[in-house]
Write a protein that holds these residues in place. Structure first.
Motif, short mmCIF file in Angstrom:
data_model
loop_
_atom_site.label_atom_id
_atom_site.label_comp_id
_atom_site.label_asym_id
_atom_site.label_seq_id
_atom_site.Cartn_x
_atom_site.Cartn_y
_atom_site.Cartn_z
N GLU A 8 0.85 -1.23 0.03
CA GLU A 8 -0.13 0.12 0.05
C GLU A 8 0.90 1.27 0.08
O GLU A 8 0.61 2.24 -0.75
N HIS A 10 2.15 1.69 -3.36
CA HIS A 10 1.23 1.95 -4.42
C HIS A 10 0.85 3.57 -4.06
O HIS A 10 0.58 4.56 -5.10
N GLN A 11 0.66 4.04 -2.79
CA GLN A 11 0.49 5.56 -2.64
C GLN A 11 1.73 6.45 -3.09
O GLN A 11 1.38 7.47 -3.74
N GLU A 63 1.86 6.41 -7.09
CA GLU A 63 0.90 7.04 -7.55
C GLU A 63 0.88 8.63 -7.61
O GLU A 63 0.66 9.39 -8.42
N ARG A 64 1.82 8.91 -6.72
CA ARG A 64 2.12 10.38 -6.30
C ARG A 64 3.71 10.78 -7.14
O ARG A 64 4.04 12.07 -6.93
#
Length: 235
Positions: free
Chosen positions: A125, A128-129, A132-133
């Motif tokens: 997670e 992913h975070q 994505e940024r």
């Protein structure tokens, strides 16, 4: 000083400046670097532990053939990734990861502890975070990436697979330090991390293995098709 001497000699050997059979002496290295004998011997001792050199009395220090080197040593991986044959070594390391990590994922689905399953989900997670940024090339992403793949290998319950955690971490660390890790990982990379972790958490060995394979195939394709960098490969 010892680390500096070690790195210079290591790169000279891996780049072929000091080929197999070449001979140098402790005195020569002392004079070149202005280093104490104990410092030079320490560096040569590390090279010897990797299998890259062999000191011989009355001869000097002999550079050994590459088939005698320890391919999993973190120093050696770092030197190879920083050398002129970086792309070839990256591809070889990806072939190794592709051979072992999907198996580790399959085994982890059956053998991982509750804490390991939770850790894999948490690391995935975070990846992913950050990805994505557009922060895939940051220290935070690197730490989460190393933690994810190290946990995966250990969660296999196989000590030989777990033993690959250090060289895999060195590959990930080296790529980031060389500026080869992109800010925004390749399509599918982040999703495959999460899907692999979720499959392991739910004891789904088949999906865990297939999603790990899909992720590593994406990285391998990028490494294989780019002759200079793998900057779109994700991790």
């Amino acid at each position: 000083m010892a680390e500096n001497v070690l790195n210079v000699l290591g790169r000279r050997i891996t780049d072929g400046e000091l080929p197999a059979g070449a001979v140098f002496t402790v005195a020569q290295i002392e004079e070149e670097f202005g280093a104490a004998r104990s410092v030079v011997r320490e560096a040569i001792g590390v090279l010897g532990s990797i299998g890259m050199v062999e000191p011989r009395r009355r001869v000097g220090v002999i550079v050994t053939a590459q088939d005698r080197w320890d391919p999993y040593d973190p120093h050696l991986i770092r030197w190879l990734l920083g050398g002129s044959q970086r792309s070839a070594h990256l591809e070889a390391l990806m072939e190794l990861r592709l051979a072992v990590e999907p198996l580790a994922a399959r085994l982890a689905a059956d053998r991982a502890t509750p804490d390991e399953r939770a850790d894999l989900l948490r690391h995935a997670e975070v990846l992913h975070q950050l990805g994505e940024r557009g922060q895939g090339n940051t220290q935070g992403y690197l730490e989460a990436d190393i933690a994810f793949h190290s946990t995966l290998l250990r969660a296999s319950g196989n000590p030989f697979l777990a033993g690959l955690a250090t060289p895999v971490a060195e590959v990930l660390r080296g790529r980031t330090e060389l500026g080869l890790t992109p800010g925004r990982p390749a399509a599918g990379t982040l999703e495959d991390h999460v899907a692999t972790a979720r499959a392991i958490a739910s004891h789904d060995a088949t999906t865990a293995s297939s999603r790990s394979t899909a992720h590593l195939e994406t990285v391998r394709r990028e490494v294989s098709t780019d002759g200079t960098t793998d900057a779109e490969a994700g991790d």
